[in-house]
Design a protein around this motif. Structure first.
Motif, PDB file in Angstrom:
ATOM      1  N   GLN A 215      37.366  -3.085 151.512  1.00 37.74           N
ATOM      2  CA  GLN A 215      36.189  -3.917 151.241  1.00 37.74           C
ATOM      3  C   GLN A 215      35.919  -4.095 149.741  1.00 37.74           C
ATOM      4  OE1 GLN A 215      32.421  -2.135 152.322  1.00 37.74           O
ATOM      5  NE2 GLN A 215      31.504  -4.105 152.857  1.00 37.74           N
ATOM      6  N   TYR A 216      36.096  -3.033 148.968  1.00 39.92           N
ATOM      7  CA  TYR A 216      35.757  -3.088 147.536  1.00 39.92           C
ATOM      8  C   TYR A 216      36.842  -3.808 146.736  1.00 39.92           C
ATOM      9  CZ  TYR A 216      31.421  -0.454 147.579  1.00 39.92           C
ATOM     10  OH  TYR A 216      30.117  -0.093 147.759  1.00 39.92           O
ATOM     11  N   PRO A 217      36.428  -4.480 145.644  1.00 38.05           N
ATOM     12  CA  PRO A 217      37.368  -5.292 144.864  1.00 38.05           C
ATOM     13  C   PRO A 217      38.539  -4.498 144.280  1.00 38.05           C
ATOM     14  CG  PRO A 217      35.111  -5.853 144.287  1.00 38.05           C
ATOM     15  CD  PRO A 217      35.038  -4.647 145.168  1.00 38.05           C
ATOM     16  N   THR A 218      38.285  -3.233 143.864  1.00 37.49           N
ATOM     17  CA  THR A 218      39.382  -2.383 143.387  1.00 37.49           C
ATOM     18  C   THR A 218      39.249  -1.028 144.069  1.00 37.49           C
ATOM     19  OG1 THR A 218      38.104  -1.446 141.562  1.00 37.49           O
ATOM     20  CG2 THR A 218      39.350  -3.462 141.086  1.00 37.49           C
TER      21      THR A 218
ATOM     22  N   ALA B 166      39.298   1.936 142.672  1.00 39.53           N
ATOM     23  CA  ALA B 166      38.399   2.807 141.911  1.00 39.53           C
ATOM     24  C   ALA B 166      36.932   2.480 142.197  1.00 39.53           C
ATOM     25  CB  ALA B 166      38.681   2.687 140.421  1.00 39.53           C
ATOM     26  N   SER B 167      36.644   1.206 142.444  1.00 31.60           N
ATOM     27  CA  SER B 167      35.245   0.827 142.675  1.00 31.60           C
ATOM     28  C   SER B 167      34.725   1.377 144.011  1.00 31.60           C
ATOM     29  CB  SER B 167      35.063  -0.695 142.595  1.00 31.60           C
ATOM     30  OG  SER B 167      35.782  -1.349 143.612  1.00 31.60           O
TER      31      SER B 167
ATOM     32  N   LEU C  83      34.981   4.441 144.759  1.00 30.80           N
ATOM     33  CA  LEU C  83      34.832   5.889 144.568  1.00 30.80           C
ATOM     34  C   LEU C  83      33.483   6.413 145.070  1.00 30.80           C
ATOM     35  CD1 LEU C  83      35.750   8.628 143.544  1.00 30.80           C
ATOM     36  CD2 LEU C  83      35.071   7.958 141.236  1.00 30.80           C
ATOM     37  N   MET C  84      32.379   5.774 144.623  1.00 32.83           N
ATOM     38  CA  MET C  84      31.068   6.291 145.043  1.00 32.83           C
ATOM     39  C   MET C  84      30.877   6.258 146.563  1.00 32.83           C
ATOM     40  SD  MET C  84      28.331   5.268 142.074  1.00 32.83           S
ATOM     41  CE  MET C  84      26.917   6.007 142.877  1.00 32.83           C
ATOM     42  N   PRO C  85      31.119   5.134 147.216  1.00 36.66           N
ATOM     43  CA  PRO C  85      30.940   5.138 148.678  1.00 36.66           C
ATOM     44  C   PRO C  85      31.871   6.123 149.384  1.00 36.66           C
ATOM     45  CG  PRO C  85      31.824   3.029 147.920  1.00 36.66           C
ATOM     46  CD  PRO C  85      31.372   3.767 146.709  1.00 36.66           C
TER      47      PRO C  85
ATOM     48  N   TRP D  31      30.356   9.425 149.191  1.00 34.83           N
ATOM     49  CA  TRP D  31      29.266   9.505 150.173  1.00 34.83           C
ATOM     50  C   TRP D  31      29.785   9.828 151.582  1.00 34.83           C
ATOM     51  CZ3 TRP D  31      24.708  10.967 149.501  1.00 34.83           C
ATOM     52  CH2 TRP D  31      23.931  10.548 148.403  1.00 34.83           C
TER      53      TRP D  31
ATOM     54  N   ARG E 171      38.090  11.939 136.177  1.00 29.71           N
ATOM     55  CA  ARG E 171      37.150  10.857 136.443  1.00 29.71           C
ATOM     56  C   ARG E 171      36.301  11.158 137.681  1.00 29.71           C
ATOM     57  NH1 ARG E 171      38.407   4.739 136.362  1.00 29.71           N
ATOM     58  NH2 ARG E 171      36.744   3.850 137.605  1.00 29.71           N
TER      59      ARG E 171
ATOM     60  N   GLU F 115      33.770  13.686 136.696  1.00 35.35           N
ATOM     61  CA  GLU F 115      32.777  13.009 135.849  1.00 35.35           C
ATOM     62  C   GLU F 115      31.688  12.387 136.719  1.00 35.35           C
ATOM     63  OE1 GLU F 115      34.895  11.088 131.949  1.00 35.35           O
ATOM     64  OE2 GLU F 115      34.011   9.703 133.389  1.00 35.35           O
ATOM     65  N   VAL F 116      32.136  11.668 137.727  1.00 31.79           N
ATOM     66  CA  VAL F 116      31.198  10.972 138.609  1.00 31.79           C
ATOM     67  C   VAL F 116      30.415  11.976 139.466  1.00 31.79           C
ATOM     68  CG1 VAL F 116      31.070   9.406 140.598  1.00 31.79           C
ATOM     69  CG2 VAL F 116      32.452   8.790 138.610  1.00 31.79           C
TER      70      VAL F 116
ATOM     71  N   PHE G 280      27.793  13.610 137.250  1.00 29.47           N
ATOM     72  CA  PHE G 280      26.820  12.739 136.581  1.00 29.47           C
ATOM     73  C   PHE G 280      25.648  12.424 137.507  1.00 29.47           C
ATOM     74  CE2 PHE G 280      25.116   8.593 135.297  1.00 29.47           C
ATOM     75  CZ  PHE G 280      24.966   8.772 133.930  1.00 29.47           C
ATOM     76  N   TYR G 281      25.944  12.197 138.787  1.00 31.50           N
ATOM     77  CA  TYR G 281      24.915  11.777 139.742  1.00 31.50           C
ATOM     78  C   TYR G 281      24.324  12.996 140.445  1.00 31.50           C
ATOM     79  CZ  TYR G 281      26.983   7.198 138.917  1.00 31.50           C
ATOM     80  OH  TYR G 281      27.432   6.056 138.324  1.00 31.50           O
TER      81      TYR G 281
END
Lengths: 178, 434
Positions: free
Chosen positions: A22-25, A27-28, A30-32, A35, A62, A65-66, A69-70
């Motif tokens: 679903q995501y464009p890349t 790496a993008s 990563l957050m979902p 989750w 990386r 890092e994420v 950070f959150y």
């Protein structure tokens, strides 16, 4: 949870594949994808990081890092119930501090600590977006508003029986009436 | 919780069924989208929004149509982000828009994407709104099933994919480039501008980031026209605005009011004045980051962009915090400085160090260890922070800090001189402040 015992359900793995599509890349996503692991395991263990690395082609650095950070992402196992009380300005004006003091007394721990039986963690958090309904407390997806000592006692009583009480934000079941 | 007097954005607030597609459609929903797709060019949609005078409702107040116009005309890949990272203390309006009326924002997003030729839209919702993310996802699924999203929408040839993205607890992601970095799978640290996102944003492609309330205003504007929208508000502050009101007033909640309404009238007639036994001391009108107003100043301002700027503050997000006479202003600024210190992303030294210093100095004063030079020191730290960083978080800490000292200096001085009782520091979160 040790690295070796980490397994993710087939459903979660399928969710991760769907997100990558679903995501464009990669790496993008990563957050979902974090989750998905958070929702099933409650935190992201080292083996979860390995899984994300192999699925998303991103570096270990990386991902950490994420993860760090959150504030909602966790890398360590969590208490059964993490009670997050807002202590920002609006809730403060409406009595968040005395409410936290009450919770500390009831749980026998101080803010930032976890009960010895690992049932409750008590955290102070920044604005939860319930400023007109403060003081408020968050437990996972549930947000309890207009809190008083009595209301908090009832919530604790219910949780000790293993029942998550209905929260103010549960008032409308998602998709009801379809 | 809503007590709306002007039904443009808030018609379905507090309705148990307002979130359903069937209800939204029965009340005229998705007609604006049909109009736009059937009879308008993207540039026409943009011009109507530009002519309406709609300004960004997230805080900065930048004209929405103008922002859209910065996307290069020949761009082949454009991204659109709806900013629902609502985290500014005192702000809880977007959550109502998405909770009670998600389709209004979805329709506004589709029209906005048509205007800027975006084929992918993200709705970035703060992670703490877990229940809301489920709600919006159900509505997005409904919109797909009805043919309002996906390929060849309503037979127009326009395609749009919409992804609901869950944040994970970072105030800074409300800043548009922090938000973009976050969706790229990075820390939410803001980017240096220029280039602005409209030229180079998500994956270095042109990207528009708009607040929920801005986007939700679009269907009404398309249906009723720019002139009708300008009938609300003032000459330069057009339309209505949602104000989320917290603190001890009789009726806290979210209100939709025409811009330009005198605060005095809003306070007395809609908020019902202070709760019993409370007296008004101060007001933060636009979220915790804007300069505070004394009660007297507040009673003489109108609630629009220009009036509030002239009064030395800002409209911001419309997160209005009512401060009662019983509040200790030094205690409140400690609460706020703790927040900015906690949320600084750590990228720029003036902000990372400065927010920590501000918090530390105020905390020291409240412990009864303040010295005469501390107020000058606070100002000195502020000078090293304001306007010197990549994003406005540093300034967002400086503005309340400076205004609290300027307007309530005697409270700070009294604390330093120990004529006031020492603050109750024992109630502070322990072990996480240093």
């Amino acid at each position: 949870m040790s690295e070796n015992s980490f397994t993710l359900s087939a459903e979660s793995l399928a969710q991760i594949e769907a997100l990558i599509a679903q995501y464009p890349t990669k790496a993008s996503a990563l957050m979902p994808c974090i989750w998905v692991i958070m929702d099933e395991v409650g935190h992201v263990p080292p083996a979860g990081v390995d899984l994300l690395m192999s699925k998303l082609d991103v570096s270990r650095a990386r991902i950490y890092e994420v993860l760090t950070f959150y504030t909602m992402f966790r890398t360590e196992p969590q208490a059964d119930y993490t009670l997050q009380v807002c202590h920002n300005i609006s809730c403060h004006i409406m009595g968040a501090r005395p409410l936290i003091a009450h919770l500390e007394k009831r749980l026998g721990v101080r803010l930032g600590e976890t009960t010895p039986d690992n049932m409750f963690a008590l955290e102070g958090v920044e604005c939860l977006g319930a400023c007109g309904m403060g003081p408020c407390l968050q437990l996972g997806k549930h947000l309890y508003e207009h809190l008083t000592n009595e209301k908090v006692d009832k919530i604790l009583e219910s949780l000790r029986k293993g029942i998550v009480p209905t929260a103010d934000t549960d008032r409308l079941p998602a998709g009801s009436g379809e | 919780m809503n007590k709306s007097g002007n039904d443009m954005l808030s018609t379905r607030f507090d309705r148990p069924d307002g979130h359903l597609l069937s209800v939204y459609e029965a009340e005229g929903g998705y007609k604006a989208l049909k109009t736009a797709l059937a009879s308008m060019q993207p540039t026409e949609v943009r011009d109507v929004v530009k002519d309406s005078g709609l300004r960004g409702r997230g805080g900065a107040g930048f004209p929405t149509g103008v922002k859209w116009g910065f996307v290069p005309a020949d761009a082949d890949e454009v991204y659109f982000f709806v900013n629902a990272d609502e985290s500014e203390p005192g702000t809880f309006k977007d959550r109502l828009l998405l909770d009670y009326d998600p389709h209004q924002t979805i329709e506004g997003t589709i029209i906005s994407c048509f205007a800027v030729k975006a084929k992918t839209a993200f709705v970035y919702i703060r992670g703490e709104f877990g229940w809301l993310i489920d709600r919006v996802q159900v509505a997005v699924n409904e919109a797909y099933a009805a043919g309002y999203l996906g390929k060849n929408i309503l037979g127009s040839g326009f395609d749009l994919e919409m992804i609901v993205h869950k944040g994970a607890g970072a105030y800074i992601c409300g800043e548009e480039t922090g938000l973009i970095n976050s969706v790229e799978g990075r820390k939410g640290q803001p980017r240096l501008k220029p280039p602005f996102p409209a030229v180079s944003g998500f994956l270095d492609k042109p990207t528009i980031v708009n607040n929920v309330e801005s986007v939700a205003s679009v269907p009404w504007i398309i249906t009723n026209g720019a002139e009708a929208y300008k009938n609300f508000g003032t000459e330069k502050s057009c339309g209505t605005k949602l104000f989320s009101v917290s603190g001890p007033v009789k009726n806290p909640g979210v209100y939709e009011i025409p811009l330009g309404l005198p605060f005095r009238e809003f306070f007395n007639e809609q908020l019902g004045g202070m709760a019993d036994g409370e007296k008004l001391k101060a007001v933060i009108v636009g979220g915790s980051s804007v300069p505070v107003l004394t009660a007297e100043e507040a009673m003489n301002v109108n609630l629009d962009y220009e009036s509030l700027t002239n009064a030395g503050t800002m409209l911001g997000s419309g997160g209005m915090i009512i401060i009662p006479e019983s509040s200790d202003m030094v205690e409140l600024i400690q609460v706020l400085m703790h927040f900015y210190f906690d949320e600084s992303c750590g990228q720029c030294t003036p902000c990372r160090e400065g927010t920590g210093w501000l918090h530390k100095i105020v905390k020291k004063m409240r412990k009864g260890e303040g010295t005469v030079g501390d107020l000058d020191l606070l100002e000195h730290v502020c000078q090293g922070m304001a306007g010197l960083t990549i994003c406005p978080l540093s300034d967002a800490a400086v503005m309340p800090m400076r205004s609290f000292i300027e307007k309530f200096r005697p409270e700070f001085e009294a604390l330093i001189q120990e004529t006031a009782p020492a603050g109750n520091c024992s109630l502070w979160p322990r072990g996480e402040q240093e």
